[in-house]
Design an enzyme around this catalytic site. Sequence first.
Site, mmCIF file in Angstrom:
data_model
loop_
_atom_site.group_PDB
_atom_site.id
_atom_site.type_symbol
_atom_site.label_atom_id
_atom_site.label_comp_id
_atom_site.label_asym_id
_atom_site.label_seq_id
_atom_site.Cartn_x
_atom_site.Cartn_y
_atom_site.Cartn_z
ATOM 1 C CB SER A 134 -61.549 -38.481 -49.788
ATOM 2 O OG SER A 134 -59.767 -38.151 -50.257
ATOM 3 C CE LYS A 160 -60.377 -35.653 -47.168
ATOM 4 N NZ LYS A 160 -60.040 -36.161 -46.050
ATOM 5 C CE LYS A 162 -56.493 -37.453 -49.369
ATOM 6 N NZ LYS A 162 -56.145 -37.406 -48.368
ATOM 7 C CG ASP A 188 -56.426 -34.660 -46.532
ATOM 8 O OD1 ASP A 188 -55.297 -33.763 -46.164
ATOM 9 O OD2 ASP A 188 -57.039 -36.010 -45.987
ATOM 10 C CD GLU A 213 -58.657 -33.430 -43.938
ATOM 11 O OE1 GLU A 213 -59.718 -33.813 -44.821
ATOM 12 O OE2 GLU A 213 -58.353 -34.817 -43.152
ATOM 13 C CG ASP A 238 -56.486 -36.912 -40.807
ATOM 14 O OD1 ASP A 238 -56.631 -37.567 -39.669
ATOM 15 O OD2 ASP A 238 -56.460 -37.295 -42.125
ATOM 16 C CE LYS A 262 -58.679 -39.777 -41.468
ATOM 17 N NZ LYS A 262 -57.799 -40.028 -42.435
ATOM 18 N N GLY A 290 -62.079 -40.840 -42.715
ATOM 19 C CA GLY A 290 -62.022 -42.577 -43.570
ATOM 20 C C GLY A 290 -60.322 -42.654 -43.942
#
Length: 368
Positions: A134, A160, A162, A188, A213, A238, A262, A290
């Site tokens: 990430s 991934k 952000k 995400d 996400e 998520d 998660k 995570g």
Amino acid sequence: MRLEGLELRRIAMPLVAPFRTSFGTERERDVLLVRAVGADAEGWGECVAMAAPLYSSEHVDGAAEVIRRFLAPALAGRDVDAWTVEALFAPIKGHPMAKAAVQTAVLDAVLRAAGTPLGGFLGAVRDRVPAGVSVGIMDSVPALLDAVAGYLDAGYLRIKLKIEPGWDVEPVRAVRERFGDAVLLQVDANTAYTLGDARQLARLDPFDLLLIEQPLPEDDVRGHAALARLVRTPICLDESIVSARAAADAIALGACSIVNIKPGRVGGYLEARRVHDVCVANGVAVWAGGMLETGLGRAANVTLAALPGFTLPDDTSASDRYYARDITAPFVLEAGHVAVPAGPGIGVAPIPDVLAEVTTATSWIPLK
Ligand code: OSB
Ligand code: MG
């Protein structure tokens, strides 16, 4: 198992680099660890609540308070395993991260006493899992490309990014142009958009992302269902998936075709397994999220990710992506994978000297 008590331990873990998301910038992880001490075994759980309630409503001081005042007393004088812990905590509303930390510590202790690895208990079918990474929001596109290049060189199997309004199409296009179409890539948003941004989010469609996400707020499940009809990129949830029931509802509404699991967000590994089962039954792919865990939390997440429904690379990066020195033996990348610990319980334990050095406070809650 009859517990003698719980130790609450706070540790300060500086990150190797600041991690910026749409909700804030982390520089140091302020982690709460729970050690469950039984007569003939002890176990560890890592609480994933962050210093401030910006990802979800929990925060680490609050989680410690909830454990001290409400969760620990519920266990006093009881014979416990993971299921009884879950049942004893059920009347207490919310606080899944606090509950998960205690449940995991008890589960670890009970499994260690029985000599059973967590993977056997959960139904893991692999001995290693594919690692994604990430990548935080950066000050510039060149800085982002340098970071991504480093992670790809290290062997990460999926990137991934952000994103947030103002940092979405441009970084995605730059990564695609520089590293090509073969890189597994996803984004995400951590709830940073509204349904009114559907047109902007649809501009991500040409880049063939694995998923987007949590673009919309946690409680906007219907909005995600509407968005899913306006963009081609698969929607993954998520923050919204707070239980197996929430997963079933989101799937039934058409709000997601992929789920990030998660354990802290859903109250523990028992419920995480149920989320997995609901998704598998509905043909929805899952992967392990995570929360910048130390090796303790990472060990259990990596094990969960070895269940059969986890068919996408996970946010289970190597220890050195987060910390210069982990509190357990470090997780390392081997051909883009991390190994599932094989020993009893979560399969790892803190290294006493390292743990002592990073500890900022400890307290003991007797339960006899
Ligand atoms: O939304 O997945 C998230 C970290 C902290 C809080 C929320 C998230 C994340 C990450 C990092 O994306 C995942 C990791 O631990 O590698
Ligand atoms: Mg996320």
